[in-house]
Design a protein around this motif. Structure first.
Motif, PDB file in Angstrom:
ATOM      1  N   GLY A 195      -9.143  -2.370  -6.187  1.00 52.50           N
ATOM      2  CA  GLY A 195     -10.025  -1.311  -5.701  1.00 52.50           C
ATOM      3  C   GLY A 195      -9.835   0.021  -6.402  1.00 52.50           C
ATOM      4  O   GLY A 195     -10.702   0.892  -6.338  1.00 52.50           O
ATOM      5  N   GLY A 196      -8.688   0.213  -7.056  1.00 55.37           N
ATOM      6  CA  GLY A 196      -8.453   1.448  -7.800  1.00 55.37           C
ATOM      7  C   GLY A 196      -8.179   2.656  -6.927  1.00 55.37           C
ATOM      8  O   GLY A 196      -8.419   3.797  -7.349  1.00 55.37           O
ATOM      9  N   GLN A 197      -7.675   2.448  -5.718  1.00 51.37           N
ATOM     10  CA  GLN A 197      -7.416   3.564  -4.806  1.00 51.37           C
ATOM     11  C   GLN A 197      -6.239   4.401  -5.293  1.00 51.37           C
ATOM     12  O   GLN A 197      -5.244   3.862  -5.792  1.00 51.37           O
ATOM     13  N   THR A 198      -6.349   5.736  -5.143  1.00 53.56           N
ATOM     14  CA  THR A 198      -5.271   6.641  -5.538  1.00 53.56           C
ATOM     15  C   THR A 198      -4.872   7.509  -4.348  1.00 53.56           C
ATOM     16  O   THR A 198      -5.645   7.691  -3.406  1.00 53.56           O
ATOM     17  N   SER A 199      -3.667   8.064  -4.411  1.00 54.17           N
ATOM     18  CA  SER A 199      -3.167   8.907  -3.326  1.00 54.17           C
ATOM     19  C   SER A 199      -3.841  10.283  -3.387  1.00 54.17           C
ATOM     20  O   SER A 199      -4.239  10.743  -4.458  1.00 54.17           O
ATOM     21  N   PRO A 200      -3.968  10.986  -2.251  1.00 53.10           N
ATOM     22  CA  PRO A 200      -4.710  12.249  -2.196  1.00 53.10           C
ATOM     23  C   PRO A 200      -4.131  13.358  -3.073  1.00 53.10           C
ATOM     24  O   PRO A 200      -4.870  14.023  -3.804  1.00 53.10           O
ATOM     25  N   ASP A 201      -2.822  13.589  -2.992  1.00 52.24           N
ATOM     26  CA  ASP A 201      -2.216  14.729  -3.685  1.00 52.24           C
ATOM     27  C   ASP A 201      -1.610  14.351  -5.034  1.00 52.24           C
ATOM     28  O   ASP A 201      -1.850  15.015  -6.039  1.00 52.24           O
ATOM     29  N   LEU A 202      -0.815  13.296  -5.056  1.00 51.65           N
ATOM     30  CA  LEU A 202      -0.175  12.889  -6.305  1.00 51.65           C
ATOM     31  C   LEU A 202      -1.137  12.189  -7.251  1.00 51.65           C
ATOM     32  O   LEU A 202      -0.887  12.126  -8.458  1.00 51.65           O
ATOM     33  N   GLU A 203      -2.220  11.645  -6.703  1.00 53.22           N
ATOM     34  CA  GLU A 203      -3.206  10.883  -7.466  1.00 53.22           C
ATOM     35  C   GLU A 203      -2.560   9.712  -8.194  1.00 53.22           C
ATOM     36  O   GLU A 203      -2.925   9.366  -9.317  1.00 53.22           O
ATOM     37  N   MET A 204      -1.579   9.118  -7.513  1.00 56.40           N
ATOM     38  CA  MET A 204      -0.943   7.902  -8.023  1.00 56.40           C
ATOM     39  C   MET A 204      -1.730   6.682  -7.571  1.00 56.40           C
ATOM     40  O   MET A 204      -2.357   6.705  -6.512  1.00 56.40           O
ATOM     41  N   PRO A 205      -1.708   5.614  -8.360  1.00 54.99           N
ATOM     42  CA  PRO A 205      -2.319   4.363  -7.886  1.00 54.99           C
ATOM     43  C   PRO A 205      -1.611   3.905  -6.612  1.00 54.99           C
ATOM     44  O   PRO A 205      -0.392   3.761  -6.593  1.00 54.99           O
ATOM     45  N   MET A 206      -2.369   3.663  -5.558  1.00 56.78           N
ATOM     46  CA  MET A 206      -1.768   3.311  -4.277  1.00 56.78           C
ATOM     47  C   MET A 206      -1.070   1.962  -4.308  1.00 56.78           C
ATOM     48  O   MET A 206      -0.170   1.709  -3.509  1.00 56.78           O
ATOM     49  N   TRP A 207      -1.451   1.098  -5.248  1.00 54.37           N
ATOM     50  CA  TRP A 207      -0.794  -0.207  -5.288  1.00 54.37           C
ATOM     51  C   TRP A 207       0.677  -0.069  -5.651  1.00 54.37           C
ATOM     52  O   TRP A 207       1.509  -0.875  -5.206  1.00 54.37           O
ATOM     53  N   ILE A 208       1.019   0.963  -6.428  1.00 54.70           N
ATOM     54  CA  ILE A 208       2.429   1.189  -6.775  1.00 54.70           C
ATOM     55  C   ILE A 208       3.210   1.587  -5.527  1.00 54.70           C
ATOM     56  O   ILE A 208       4.343   1.143  -5.320  1.00 54.70           O
ATOM     57  N   ILE A 209       2.609   2.406  -4.699  1.00 55.48           N
ATOM     58  CA  ILE A 209       3.270   2.851  -3.469  1.00 55.48           C
ATOM     59  C   ILE A 209       3.417   1.692  -2.491  1.00 55.48           C
ATOM     60  O   ILE A 209       4.484   1.468  -1.910  1.00 55.48           O
ATOM     61  N   TYR A 210       2.339   0.917  -2.307  1.00 55.11           N
ATOM     62  CA  TYR A 210       2.368  -0.213  -1.385  1.00 55.11           C
ATOM     63  C   TYR A 210       3.241  -1.358  -1.894  1.00 55.11           C
ATOM     64  O   TYR A 210       3.561  -2.282  -1.133  1.00 55.11           O
ATOM     65  N   LEU A 211       3.620  -1.295  -3.161  1.00 50.50           N
ATOM     66  CA  LEU A 211       4.465  -2.348  -3.735  1.00 50.50           C
ATOM     67  C   LEU A 211       5.817  -2.427  -3.028  1.00 50.50           C
ATOM     68  O   LEU A 211       6.508  -3.449  -3.102  1.00 50.50           O
ATOM     69  N   ALA A 212       6.182  -1.355  -2.326  1.00 51.08           N
ATOM     70  CA  ALA A 212       7.444  -1.363  -1.579  1.00 51.08           C
ATOM     71  C   ALA A 212       7.454  -2.436  -0.506  1.00 51.08           C
ATOM     72  O   ALA A 212       8.512  -2.989  -0.178  1.00 51.08           O
ATOM     73  N   VAL A 213       6.287  -2.767   0.040  1.00 50.27           N
ATOM     74  CA  VAL A 213       6.221  -3.750   1.136  1.00 50.27           C
ATOM     75  C   VAL A 213       6.577  -5.156   0.648  1.00 50.27           C
ATOM     76  O   VAL A 213       7.503  -5.777   1.192  1.00 50.27           O
ATOM     77  N   PRO A 214       5.885  -5.701  -0.365  1.00 48.70           N
ATOM     78  CA  PRO A 214       6.271  -7.048  -0.799  1.00 48.70           C
ATOM     79  C   PRO A 214       7.646  -7.121  -1.448  1.00 48.70           C
ATOM     80  O   PRO A 214       8.383  -8.085  -1.227  1.00 48.70           O
ATOM     81  N   LEU A 215       8.002  -6.098  -2.228  1.00 52.59           N
ATOM     82  CA  LEU A 215       9.305  -6.132  -2.891  1.00 52.59           C
ATOM     83  C   LEU A 215      10.446  -6.019  -1.881  1.00 52.59           C
ATOM     84  O   LEU A 215      11.414  -6.789  -1.929  1.00 52.59           O
ATOM     85  N   GLY A 216      10.330  -5.057  -0.969  1.00 49.69           N
ATOM     86  CA  GLY A 216      11.366  -4.888   0.037  1.00 49.69           C
ATOM     87  C   GLY A 216      11.472  -6.084   0.964  1.00 49.69           C
ATOM     88  O   GLY A 216      12.571  -6.524   1.318  1.00 49.69           O
ATOM     89  N   SER A 217      10.329  -6.643   1.358  1.00 51.24           N
ATOM     90  CA  SER A 217      10.334  -7.808   2.248  1.00 51.24           C
ATOM     91  C   SER A 217      10.887  -9.036   1.539  1.00 51.24           C
ATOM     92  O   SER A 217      11.597  -9.847   2.149  1.00 51.24           O
TER      93      SER A 217
END
Length: 209
Positions: A144-166
């Motif tokens: 989907g190409g979603q980015t964060s509001p302020d940092l404008e980072m790709p949100m998939w990088i941020i959400y990657l914590a869920v599968p990796l951590g789990s």
């Protein structure tokens, strides 16, 4: 060797994430109070007719205000999310997770082993499901190409914590179950290393006596 490297990586990653979050929060708080202090100094210098101090305060305010840290809060949230996910896996490894073990403690022999195995297997299944769902979610967000509001980072990088951590947490549960089945030992955090716990235990024992 590989497990030792993973243990060290886990500890270093958590420490670095925590240090970055603390430093970023400190800088953001100092920045916010500095802006307020400079603005108050401008008003005070104007009220006391001190043009030199007023010019200095105004230039200081502009210099501090030019440093935009609106992204700091968002970055801290993401750092704590990553720290929490990998910290949970670390908690499984050293045995500091809260668990209801009153039933297992009352059982003995094979019954206790069965209950403990079922409990650990439940942790393995649950974290595996979260890792699987998290991977699917990250894939969809990346598409989907979603980015964060302020940092404008790709949100998939941020959400990657869920599968990796789990996934790491699932591995730690598997590791804990294997150790238990082969040695009969379960990782438990030494409460005596926590300040105040030993004294409370001694006071409770004295009270009962």
């Amino acid at each position: 060797m590989l497990l030792r490297f993973l243990d060290r990586f886990e500890e270093i990653l958590i420490s670095v994430l925590m240090a970055l979050a603390v430093m970023l929060i400190f800088v953001a708080v100092v920045h916010r109070f500095s802006i307020g202090f400079a603005a108050d100094m401008v008003g005070w210098a104007r009220a006391h007719e001190m043009p030199g101090l007023q010019d200095f305060a105004r230039s200081t305010f502009k210099a501090i205000n030019s440093l935009k840290l609106t992204w700091a809060q968002e970055a801290c949230i993401y750092l704590f999310v990553w720290m929490a996910k990998f910290g949970a896996a670390y908690g499984v490894r050293i045995g500091i997770h809260v668990g209801v073990d009153i039933l297992a403690e009352k059982l003995e022999g094979s019954a206790r082993k069965v209950i403990t195995t079922i409990a650990m297997s439940g942790g393995i299944i649950f974290t595996f499901i979260i890792a699987w769902i998290g991977t699917t979610f990250v894939w969809e967000v990346a598409r989907g190409g979603q980015t964060s509001p302020d940092l404008e980072m790709p949100m998939w990088i941020i959400y990657l914590a869920v599968p990796l951590g789990s996934a790491l947490m699932c591995f730690r549960f598997i590791q804990a179950l294997w150790i238990y089945l082969t040695t009969g030992e379960i990782a438990h955090h030494d409460l005596n290393s926590v300040e105040g716990v030993e004294e409370q235990a001694e006071e409770a024992a004295e009270g009962k006596s």
